[in-house]
Design an enzyme around this catalytic site. Structure first.
Site, mmCIF file in Angstrom:
data_model
loop_
_atom_site.group_PDB
_atom_site.id
_atom_site.type_symbol
_atom_site.label_atom_id
_atom_site.label_comp_id
_atom_site.label_asym_id
_atom_site.label_seq_id
_atom_site.Cartn_x
_atom_site.Cartn_y
_atom_site.Cartn_z
ATOM 1 N N ASP A 80 0.872 -1.195 0.000
ATOM 2 C CA ASP A 80 0.000 0.000 0.000
ATOM 3 C C ASP A 80 0.901 1.234 0.000
ATOM 4 O OD1 ASP A 80 -3.145 0.736 1.351
ATOM 5 O OD2 ASP A 80 -1.597 2.252 1.069
ATOM 6 N N ASP A 112 -3.985 2.355 -5.032
ATOM 7 C CA ASP A 112 -2.609 2.305 -4.513
ATOM 8 C C ASP A 112 -2.293 1.043 -3.723
ATOM 9 O OD1 ASP A 112 -3.891 2.738 -2.053
ATOM 10 O OD2 ASP A 112 -2.273 4.030 -1.339
ATOM 11 N N GLU A 113 -3.079 -0.026 -3.920
ATOM 12 C CA GLU A 113 -2.755 -1.233 -3.151
ATOM 13 C C GLU A 113 -2.997 -2.515 -3.929
ATOM 14 O OE1 GLU A 113 -5.493 -2.318 0.055
ATOM 15 O OE2 GLU A 113 -6.614 -0.491 -0.394
HETATM 16 P P1 TTP Z 1 -5.269 5.046 1.215
HETATM 17 O O1 TTP Z 1 -4.239 4.006 0.890
HETATM 18 O O2 TTP Z 1 -6.368 4.671 2.135
HETATM 19 O O3 TTP Z 1 -4.557 6.317 1.860
HETATM 20 P P2 TTP Z 1 -3.170 6.996 1.535
HETATM 21 O O4 TTP Z 1 -2.390 6.215 0.532
HETATM 22 O O5 TTP Z 1 -3.402 8.424 1.176
HETATM 23 O O6 TTP Z 1 -2.450 6.989 2.935
HETATM 24 P P3 TTP Z 1 -1.812 5.755 3.719
HETATM 25 O O7 TTP Z 1 -0.351 6.085 3.851
HETATM 26 O O8 TTP Z 1 -2.506 5.723 5.036
HETATM 27 O O9 TTP Z 1 -2.047 4.524 2.895
HETATM 28 O O10 TTP Z 1 -5.919 5.589 -0.120
HETATM 29 C C1 TTP Z 1 -5.194 5.727 -1.334
HETATM 30 C C2 TTP Z 1 -5.637 6.979 -2.066
HETATM 31 O O11 TTP Z 1 -7.023 6.909 -2.339
HETATM 32 C C3 TTP Z 1 -5.423 8.258 -1.283
HETATM 33 O O12 TTP Z 1 -4.123 8.795 -1.464
HETATM 34 C C4 TTP Z 1 -6.508 9.143 -1.809
HETATM 35 C C5 TTP Z 1 -7.618 8.201 -2.219
HETATM 36 N N1 TTP Z 1 -8.689 8.216 -1.184
HETATM 37 C C6 TTP Z 1 -9.752 9.101 -1.353
HETATM 38 O O13 TTP Z 1 -9.812 9.839 -2.348
HETATM 39 N N2 TTP Z 1 -10.741 9.148 -0.393
HETATM 40 C C7 TTP Z 1 -10.704 8.355 0.725
HETATM 41 O O14 TTP Z 1 -11.618 8.438 1.595
HETATM 42 C C8 TTP Z 1 -9.607 7.435 0.887
HETATM 43 C C9 TTP Z 1 -9.528 6.560 2.113
HETATM 44 C C10 TTP Z 1 -8.624 7.421 -0.088
HETATM 45 MG MG MG Z 2 -2.148 4.148 0.746
#
Ligand code: TTP
Ligand code: MG
Length: 355
Positions: A8, A106-107
């Site tokens: 992720d 992103d995962e």
């Molecule tokens: P995530 O992997 O949940 O968050 P992140 O990558 O920003 O942070 P982390 O380091 O905790 O993993 O989500 C991936 C992307 O998806 C995030 O950068 C933006 C988008 N996203 C949204 O647009 N709305 C949301 O509510 C979430 C959870 C994510």
């Molecule tokens: Mg992320």
């Protein structure tokens, strides 16, 4: 025994923006709707780790984020760029396994059981993957390695950012027990509150709880939660990722009853959803609209067509049909959304026709 890796990316949208604008590095960066000096509507997509120190989180109203951090740098999302970066990273990940499943922008999960002999070799592979992503894109990610998807996913979030957490089979109980129940997939706010009433706060509490009482309270989910709490998960890494639906929504600048504003928004949504549908070479069968009134009362309404289509006209027409009954209300509308589901890939349709 299986070895599953979950990757992720860290603060993905914000990290890409930091890379594009090095002058923002280390500053609180918030990607999301326009904050309009605190009067903005809509939500935070994500925030850099610096911004998270002020309590800003994904999904939070942008107006609240502004109050918490008025000095932050606020950017509108550039989805096209994030999708391009994402697909290049997914390509790197794919090179390391024959069993791959992307589960979000992103995962992804990688089943590396056939690629490594043990968890030590898995660690070396994870380090290599992290280095490759950093070299190619200048971004960090967090990796979880475990005998199944459930634990690998929890593990990747354990030491974020730039984390690497390995939970071998002998460590599962020790790893899961102290974690809050919210960490389990499927346990949302409501379930959490119900479980807490039963005195269950941690995954360990849940694992020890009488399963028949859980079934009484939650039905078959009770059984699932109990199994998950023991760290049991047999779900496979599905090689071909299937997009289940494509959706977009718009929060109006001001709650409205104006038919022109609403129909313009619906047209924009139809076009955006259609564009993504075509870009992914998909056809759809089901259309869903979502309407949120000024009091946050939210309705969704769906229709499944008797045929598959990718035509904008079919989408727009059904959106109007589904939305019309909601527009007769006296209440002003805050948000409208459109989603298509029951998707079929264009290539599959061609091969069906050949037969
Ligand atoms: P995530 O992997 O949940 O968050 P992140 O990558 O920003 O942070 P982390 O380091 O905790 O993993 O989500 C991936 C992307 O998806 C995030 O950068 C933006 C988008 N996203 C949204 O647009 N709305 C949301 O509510 C979430 C959870 C994510
Ligand atoms: Mg992320």
């Amino acid at each position: 025994m299986r070895v599953i890796l979950h990757v992720d990316l860290d603060a993905f949208f914000a990290a890409v923006e930091e890379r594009e604008h090095p002058e923002y590095k280390g500053k609180p960066l918030i990607v999301g709707a326009d904050p309009k000096e605190g009067k903005g509507r809509g939500v935070v997509s994500t925030a850099s780790y610096e911004a998270r120190k002020s309590g800003i989180k994904s999904g939070m109203p942008i107006s609240r984020a502004w109050k918490l951090c008025p000095k932050g740098i606020y950017l509108r999302p550039n989805f096209k760029l994030y999708e391009e970066v994402s697909s290049r990273i997914m390509k790197i990940l794919r090179e390391h396994t024959d069993k791959f499943e992307q589960v979000g922008i992103d995962e992804a999960f990688l089943d590396i059981s056939n690629k490594v002999k043990n968890f030590e070799e898995a660690r070396a592979l994870a380090i290599l993957i992290k280095e490759k992503i950093f070299e190619a894109e200048g971004l960090t990610c967090s990796v979880g390695i475990a005998p199944n998807k459930l634990i690998a996913k929890i593990a990747s979030g354990y030491e974020k950012p730039d984390g690497l957490t390995i939970v071998g089979p002998e460590k599962i109980k020790e790893f899961l027990s102290p974690l809050p129940i919210r960490e389990l997939i499927g346990v949302g706010k409501k379930t959490e509150a119900k479980l807490k009433k039963l005195g269950i706060k941690t995954i360990g509490d849940l694992a020890k709880y009488d399963v028949s009482k859980l079934i009484k309270e939650f039905g078959s989910f009770g059984f699932e939660f109990h199994r998950a709490a023991q760290g049991i998960d047999e779900s496979e890494v599905i090689e071909e990722w299937v997009i289940k639906s494509i959706g977009r929504e718009i929060t109006f600048e001001k709650d409205t009853l104006d038919p022109e504003i609403i129909s313009n928004a619906l047209d924009d949504l139809a076009e955006e959803v259609h564009k993504e549908l075509v870009a992914n070479k998909f056809y759809f069968k089901t259309v869903t609209v979502k309407i949120r009134y000024e009091n946050f009362e939210t309705h969704t309404h769906s229709k499944t067509l008797s045929f598959i289509t990718n035509r904008l006209e079919d989408l727009a027409e059904n959106i109007y049909e589904l939305t019309n009954p909601f527009l007769k209300s006296e209440k002003k509308i805050r948000l409208v959304g459109v989603r298509v589901s029951n998707l079929l890939a264009g290539e599959k349709i061609k091969s069906l026709k050949k037969i």
